[in-house]
Scaffold this active site. Sequence first.
Site, PDB file in Angstrom:
ATOM      1  N   TYR A   1     134.496 -26.003  49.342  1.00  9.55           N
ATOM      2  CA  TYR A   1     134.201 -26.217  50.761  1.00  9.55           C
ATOM      3  C   TYR A   1     134.123 -27.715  51.015  1.00  9.55           C
ATOM      4  O   TYR A   1     133.498 -28.447  50.241  1.00  9.55           O
ATOM      5  CB  TYR A   1     132.864 -25.562  51.118  1.00  9.55           C
ATOM      6  CG  TYR A   1     132.404 -25.820  52.538  1.00  9.55           C
ATOM      7  CD1 TYR A   1     132.706 -24.917  53.557  1.00  9.55           C
ATOM      8  CD2 TYR A   1     131.666 -26.958  52.864  1.00  9.55           C
ATOM      9  CE1 TYR A   1     132.293 -25.148  54.858  1.00  9.55           C
ATOM     10  CE2 TYR A   1     131.255 -27.198  54.167  1.00  9.55           C
ATOM     11  CZ  TYR A   1     131.574 -26.284  55.157  1.00  9.55           C
ATOM     12  OH  TYR A   1     131.162 -26.517  56.445  1.00  9.55           O
TER      13      TYR A   1
ATOM     14  N   GLU B   1     136.357 -29.207  59.157  1.00  5.39           N
ATOM     15  CA  GLU B   1     136.007 -28.366  58.014  1.00  5.39           C
ATOM     16  C   GLU B   1     137.262 -27.805  57.339  1.00  5.39           C
ATOM     17  O   GLU B   1     138.151 -27.299  58.009  1.00  5.39           O
ATOM     18  CB  GLU B   1     135.141 -27.208  58.527  1.00  5.39           C
ATOM     19  CG  GLU B   1     134.689 -26.216  57.498  1.00  5.39           C
ATOM     20  CD  GLU B   1     133.927 -25.067  58.148  1.00  5.39           C
ATOM     21  OE1 GLU B   1     132.697 -25.115  58.180  1.00  5.39           O
ATOM     22  OE2 GLU B   1     134.573 -24.115  58.631  1.00  5.39           O
TER      23      GLU B   1
END
Lengths: 326, 377
Positions: free
Chosen positions: B90, B178
């Site tokens: 992530y 993101e």
Amino acid sequence: MAVLVTGSTKVICQGITGAFGALHTRGCLHYGTRMAGGVTPGKGGTKDENGLPIFDTVKAAVDATGAEATMIFVPPPFAGDAILEAIDAGLTVICAITEGVPVQDMVRVRALLDEHNRLADAGTPGLKRVTLIGPNCPGVITPGPKTGGGTGAGDPYTSSGCKIGIMPGYIHTHVSQARRGKAVGIVSRSGTLTYEAVWQTSSLGLGQSTCIGIGGDPVRGMNFVDALRLFQNDPETSGILMIGEIGGSDEEAAAAFAKASVRKPMAAFIAGRTAPPGRRMGHAGAIISGGEGGAESKIEALKAAGMVIAETPAHMGEAMAKAMGL
Amino acid sequence: MIETIEDAAGAYRDVTGKAGAPLAVVKAQVHAGGRGKAGFVRLVKSVDEATQAARFMLSNRMVSPQTPPGGLEVKRLLLAAGVDIAKEFYLAVTTDRSTNRNILIASAEGGVEIEEVAKRNPAAILKEALHPLAGMHPHQARRLAYTLGFKGKTVHAAASAMQALARVYVERDCALAEINPLVLTPPTAAHPDGQVLAIDAKFNFDDNAMFRQERIKAMFDPTEENEHEMRAGKFGLNYIALEGNIGCLVNGAGLAMATMDTIKHFGGRPANFLDVGGGATEEAVTEGFRIILSDEAVKGVLVNIFGGIMRCDIIAQAIVNAAKEVGFTVPLVVRLEGTNVDAGRRLLNEARGAIPTMQAATDLADGARKVCAAVGG
């Protein structure tokens, strides 16, 4: 006493020839603020409708008037630079009223402001510590005793008050004219909720020492902790009312600070208990995201720090009075 | 990218043909996350499965915790070749409000919701503050890549992805940038350390900066927005639709939120958040009433104004206008205080005969109590 500004503070307006800048310069003058001039690049050498001198740069305005504070109404794309210009010119209280400043501009401004203050605190010659209030805020007001009608610069509402910003001046009460003979300090992320709190405390016979609107943006200058510190050290402030809202964790930081360092009666209200997560509630900073910034955790933290919590915004004044044992 | 169920077969053959393997992924292209759990991201291994997935996504609305309660209509799907995954990571950049800095967040537990990881195993989340003017230094990115467990040539690839993400975050005025997941593929002869690939990404942007982000602004899709919220935005009003039955019209964001809270406190349910702001004109406020009254769920309206910049007489005139034009068939409770309050009250008193459902309130609590009583349980 009071904090940040007093009746003798000289103030300029950046963006004085814009519609809002002009309107609120007049409002401040009528309240009794010592407005010393304004800045609009390209209009230097002229005067505004009140006869105040206009300068091309903040430096020129400060050199000519000896101003210490500014209120900024410059449009959002240029507001960050206007703040930096005010820091550069040696002003010590900067109220950025402008709503809609890009967050990344404020990230850069904060970095430069923090560096400036670090150098000032280290004793660098010629540098003074700067307090930035806002952006996206109503400003700051230290009420003075009502002495006039507030109908014009010749008949100011008060002869020793200082209003820097857009709040209605007449709802405020100086401690000398407050029935209970005590004044409270108010600090808030919301403009209209501050007015509501001022109105309620005035109606209950309390005065206000200083009211600070720190603004609704996620990255801003002064914070709750800074205001609590000032109010704690101000002999005229007998109680502190703080108005927070959802988003971020500044209220939690304030609770921790209050628990450790504030010894005065405190009350608080947090707006947004019913706000849905993930939505920006008007203010750029009012958003519950990633499970953080909800109202309940803030309320719990403030309660644990000994603050009396107003259950609804209609009860902010009562909560303050209760905390003060009135 | 496809927009019809019929195109799914061709797109599937195309991407799998190029990749030389039957695995492909079908992803709904909507402005909300939580797609995987909602069934709007699917792995497919045949033309039939691809067509089935496309049929499901294009004929159902996607509902997730990040969409409005009614969900979002899906109009476009992305078909891409499947990727073998050795490990998922992530990566995100956002602005940390407590330090006033941009930070890069990285975790070796990718592919799942980061909020879950934060709860379950906070130590698995790495945070790196970025310099506001210099951005992300190469050594910061490298150190993070090593800590995340990248090896050999993939260290450089992962570090480059982090620096690029940090750069685009600032240049495009993002609020969140993101990549989830960033994947490491298994080693092959051509790539003995594996490859680093960004499989999915989500970007949120700062509304305040759209004046200098023309390309981002051009991607705005009005069809995904609430119609009332769009209408309000055109008039500079801040409106958010909610699910209750008491319409609110308030000046100031904090007071508007607090008014909703007060309605709830007295047992009612707000139908909306509406901040008319300080500089709104009579026309804009009248539009605000039109929007509130066009919501069929609204069974009562509370007006709460503490005039600062906003003048009470402007609000009063807008009430009179809205009464003439649309008519208040539902109970209306008005609380006015602040600038020009006397002029405002006078206007309303004169119009009282024409607005029989109107009541005045002395303060916010009184107003909330009255509107809740008028609407009933």
